[in-house]
Design a protein around this motif. Structure first.
Motif, short mmCIF file in Angstrom:
data_model
loop_
_atom_site.label_atom_id
_atom_site.label_comp_id
_atom_site.label_asym_id
_atom_site.label_seq_id
_atom_site.Cartn_x
_atom_site.Cartn_y
_atom_site.Cartn_z
N ASN A 4 -32.38 -3.30 -2.08
CA ASN A 4 -31.47 -4.43 -2.17
C ASN A 4 -32.07 -5.58 -1.37
OD1 ASN A 4 -29.25 -5.98 -2.73
ND2 ASN A 4 -27.82 -4.83 -1.46
N ILE A 5 -32.39 -6.69 -2.04
CA ILE A 5 -33.10 -7.80 -1.41
C ILE A 5 -32.24 -9.06 -1.44
CG2 ILE A 5 -35.14 -9.29 -1.54
CD1 ILE A 5 -36.67 -6.97 -2.73
N LEU A 6 -32.22 -9.78 -0.33
CA LEU A 6 -31.49 -11.04 -0.22
C LEU A 6 -32.49 -12.20 -0.12
CD1 LEU A 6 -28.89 -12.72 0.17
CD2 LEU A 6 -29.04 -12.20 2.62
N ILE A 7 -32.37 -13.17 -1.02
CA ILE A 7 -33.20 -14.37 -1.00
C ILE A 7 -32.40 -15.48 -0.33
CG2 ILE A 7 -34.43 -16.09 -2.38
CD1 ILE A 7 -34.44 -13.98 -4.67
N GLU A 23 -36.20 -8.99 -10.13
CA GLU A 23 -35.42 -8.17 -11.06
C GLU A 23 -36.30 -7.51 -12.12
OE1 GLU A 23 -30.99 -10.21 -10.79
OE2 GLU A 23 -32.32 -10.80 -12.44
N MET A 24 -37.41 -8.16 -12.46
CA MET A 24 -38.36 -7.53 -13.39
C MET A 24 -38.99 -6.29 -12.78
SD MET A 24 -40.27 -10.84 -15.09
CE MET A 24 -41.46 -9.80 -15.95
N GLU A 25 -38.98 -6.22 -11.43
CA GLU A 25 -39.50 -5.04 -10.72
C GLU A 25 -38.39 -4.06 -10.36
OE1 GLU A 25 -42.81 -4.48 -10.03
OE2 GLU A 25 -43.19 -6.28 -11.26
N ASN A 26 -37.20 -4.29 -10.93
CA ASN A 26 -36.04 -3.41 -10.76
C ASN A 26 -35.44 -3.43 -9.36
OD1 ASN A 26 -36.07 -2.45 -13.48
ND2 ASN A 26 -37.74 -1.06 -12.94
N TYR A 27 -35.65 -4.52 -8.62
CA TYR A 27 -34.96 -4.68 -7.35
C TYR A 27 -33.55 -5.21 -7.60
CZ TYR A 27 -39.46 -4.15 -4.95
OH TYR A 27 -40.66 -3.66 -4.49
N ILE A 28 -32.64 -4.89 -6.70
CA ILE A 28 -31.30 -5.47 -6.70
C ILE A 28 -31.37 -6.75 -5.88
CG2 ILE A 28 -28.88 -5.13 -6.06
CD1 ILE A 28 -29.51 -2.07 -6.18
N VAL A 29 -30.95 -7.88 -6.43
CA VAL A 29 -31.19 -9.17 -5.80
C VAL A 29 -29.89 -9.94 -5.58
CG1 VAL A 29 -32.46 -11.34 -5.93
CG2 VAL A 29 -33.42 -9.27 -6.95
N SER A 30 -29.74 -10.50 -4.38
CA SER A 30 -28.65 -11.42 -4.07
C SER A 30 -29.27 -12.72 -3.56
CB SER A 30 -27.71 -10.83 -3.01
OG SER A 30 -27.10 -9.65 -3.48
N GLU A 31 -28.48 -13.80 -3.57
CA GLU A 31 -29.00 -15.10 -3.15
C GLU A 31 -28.06 -15.75 -2.14
OE1 GLU A 31 -29.87 -17.78 -6.36
OE2 GLU A 31 -30.31 -16.12 -7.73
N ALA A 32 -28.64 -16.59 -1.28
CA ALA A 32 -27.89 -17.43 -0.36
C ALA A 32 -28.61 -18.76 -0.24
CB ALA A 32 -27.76 -16.77 1.02
N ALA A 33 -27.85 -19.86 -0.28
CA ALA A 33 -28.44 -21.19 -0.25
C ALA A 33 -28.51 -21.77 1.14
CB ALA A 33 -27.66 -22.14 -1.16
N ASN A 34 -27.84 -21.13 2.11
CA ASN A 34 -27.81 -21.67 3.48
C ASN A 34 -27.43 -20.56 4.45
OD1 ASN A 34 -24.89 -21.47 3.36
ND2 ASN A 34 -24.95 -23.37 2.15
N ASN A 43 -23.10 -9.64 6.19
CA ASN A 43 -22.02 -8.88 6.79
C ASN A 43 -21.23 -8.06 5.77
OD1 ASN A 43 -22.51 -9.77 9.43
ND2 ASN A 43 -21.34 -11.64 9.12
N GLU A 44 -21.42 -8.38 4.48
CA GLU A 44 -20.70 -7.69 3.43
C GLU A 44 -21.51 -6.56 2.80
OE1 GLU A 44 -17.51 -8.10 2.32
OE2 GLU A 44 -17.22 -9.45 4.03
N GLU A 45 -22.84 -6.67 2.83
CA GLU A 45 -23.71 -5.71 2.15
C GLU A 45 -24.80 -5.19 3.09
OE1 GLU A 45 -25.12 -6.55 -1.88
OE2 GLU A 45 -23.94 -8.39 -1.83
N ASP A 46 -25.37 -4.06 2.69
CA ASP A 46 -26.50 -3.48 3.42
C ASP A 46 -27.78 -3.83 2.67
OD1 ASP A 46 -28.13 -2.03 5.08
OD2 ASP A 46 -27.70 -0.11 4.13
N PHE A 47 -28.58 -4.72 3.24
CA PHE A 47 -29.82 -5.15 2.58
C PHE A 47 -31.02 -4.42 3.18
CE2 PHE A 47 -26.99 -8.76 1.84
CZ PHE A 47 -27.15 -8.93 0.47
N ASP A 48 -32.02 -4.19 2.34
CA ASP A 48 -33.26 -3.57 2.79
C ASP A 48 -34.28 -4.61 3.23
OD1 ASP A 48 -32.61 -0.76 2.06
OD2 ASP A 48 -32.53 -1.61 0.05
N LEU A 49 -34.17 -5.82 2.67
CA LEU A 49 -35.15 -6.87 2.96
C LEU A 49 -34.50 -8.23 2.76
CD1 LEU A 49 -38.21 -7.68 3.44
CD2 LEU A 49 -38.43 -7.67 0.95
N VAL A 50 -34.86 -9.18 3.63
CA VAL A 50 -34.43 -10.57 3.48
C VAL A 50 -35.69 -11.43 3.34
CG1 VAL A 50 -33.23 -12.54 4.50
CG2 VAL A 50 -32.33 -10.22 4.82
#
Length: 237
Positions: A4-7, A23-34, A43-50
Motif C-alpha cells: 500500500n503506497i501513498l503518493i 497500479e500497473m505493477e499491482n500496488y495499492i495506491v492512495s494520493e495526498a495533495a498536501n 492516520n486512517e490507513e497502514d501504508f508500506d511506503l510514502v
C-alpha cells in the motif's frame, strides 16, 4: 499481499502519472495533495511506503519526513528536482530511506520502490537475505537482527534504524576493520553512484554514529579513514 503506497505531491498531473505507473505493477495506491491530506490518510490507513515530494507549498517534504519517521517505520522515498542539495541531505538525516531526482526514470523508480520495501520487510516478493547462514551479527554487546532489520543495544533495548542506516551498519559489520569508500557505500546502500560533492553518505554515517556512540562528536566505533571512507572498529562476538 500487495503493498500500500501513498503518493504526496501538490502536482495532480505528476500524481496521476505515478499512480498509473504503480497500479500497473499491482500496488495499492492512495494520493495526498498536501500535508493535511497526508496526515489524514496516514492516520486512517497502514501504508508500506510514502513517496514524498521534497518541495511543496506550505509544509514541505522535510517536515513531513520527520512526522512520518517519528510515528512509524514506514518507508519514505523523496522526490526532488534539486539534485544533491542541502535540503536533500537534511531529508536523509531525518530518516528518508532513498531519493529519486525528477524527472525520474520509470524503471529506476520502480527498482528503488522494490528495494525499500524489501529492506523494510514490507511486501515486495522476496524474503530477507541472511549473511553466511547467520541471522544475527553481534558486536560489542550489540545485536543486529538481519531478517527483521532490527538493532538491539547492549541493555536489550531496541534502537530504531531507517533502512539506509541498517544497510550501512550491515555493510560495515560484514567488513570489520576494512575501510570502505563513499562510492562503494553509495552503491551498496542506495544502488546508485555517488554524485560529485555529495555529502549523503557522510550525513548517513553521522546519523548512525549518534545511535551507536555515547559521544557522536568523538566516535570510537565508526571511524573516518582519510581518503578511504569509513570503517567500523569493533570485535564481532
Amino acid at each position: 499481499m500487495n503493498s500500500n503506497i501513498l503518493i504526496v505531491d501538490d502536482e495532480p498531473e505528476l500524481r496521476d502519472v505515478l499512480r498509473e505507473t504503480l497500479e500497473m505493477e499491482n500496488y495499492i495506491v492512495s494520493e495526498a495533495a498536501n500535508a493535511e491530506e497526508m496526515r489524514h490518510k496516514f492516520n486512517e490507513e497502514d501504508f508500506d511506503l510514502v513517496i514524498l515530494d521534497l518541495m511543496m507549498p506550505g509544509e514541505d517534504g522535510l517536515s513531513l519526513t520527520r512526522y512520518l519517521k517519528e510515528r512509524s517505520d514506514v518507508g519514505v522515498i523523496i522526490l526532488t528536482g534539486k539534485g544533491e542539495s542541502v535540503d536533500l541531505i537534511i531529508g536523509l538525516e531525518m530518516g528518508a530511506d532513498d531519493y529519486v531526482a525528477k524527472p525520474y526514470n520509470r524503471r529506476e523508480l520502480l527498482a528503488r520502490i522494490k528495494s525499500v520495501l524489501r529492506r523494510s520487510g514490507r511486501p515486495a516478493g522476496k524474503s530477507a537475505e541472511i549473511t553466511d547462514g547467520k541471522s544475527c551479527i553481534t558486536f560489542s554487546g550489540w545485536e543486529l537482527d538481519l531478517p527483521h532489520h532490527k538493532l538491539a543495544a547492549p541493555d536489550g533495548s531496541d534502537v530504531p534504524l531507517t533502512m539506509a542506516e541498517f544497510q550501512l551498519l550491515r555493510v560495515l559489520l560484514e567488513n570489520p576493520g576494512q575501510p570502505i569508500n563513499r562510492e562503494d557505500l553509495s552503491l551498496k546502500i542506495f544502488n546508485k553512484e555517488l554524485r560529485e560533492n555529495s555529502r549523503n553518505i557522510d550525513a548517513l554515517v553521522r546519523r548512525l554514529r549518534q545511535k551507536l556512540e555515547y559521544d557522536g562528536n568523538q566516535p570510537q566505533m565508526i571511524k573516518s579513514v582519510r581518503g578511504s571512507g569509513y570503517t567500523i572498529l569493533t570485535a564481532l562476538d
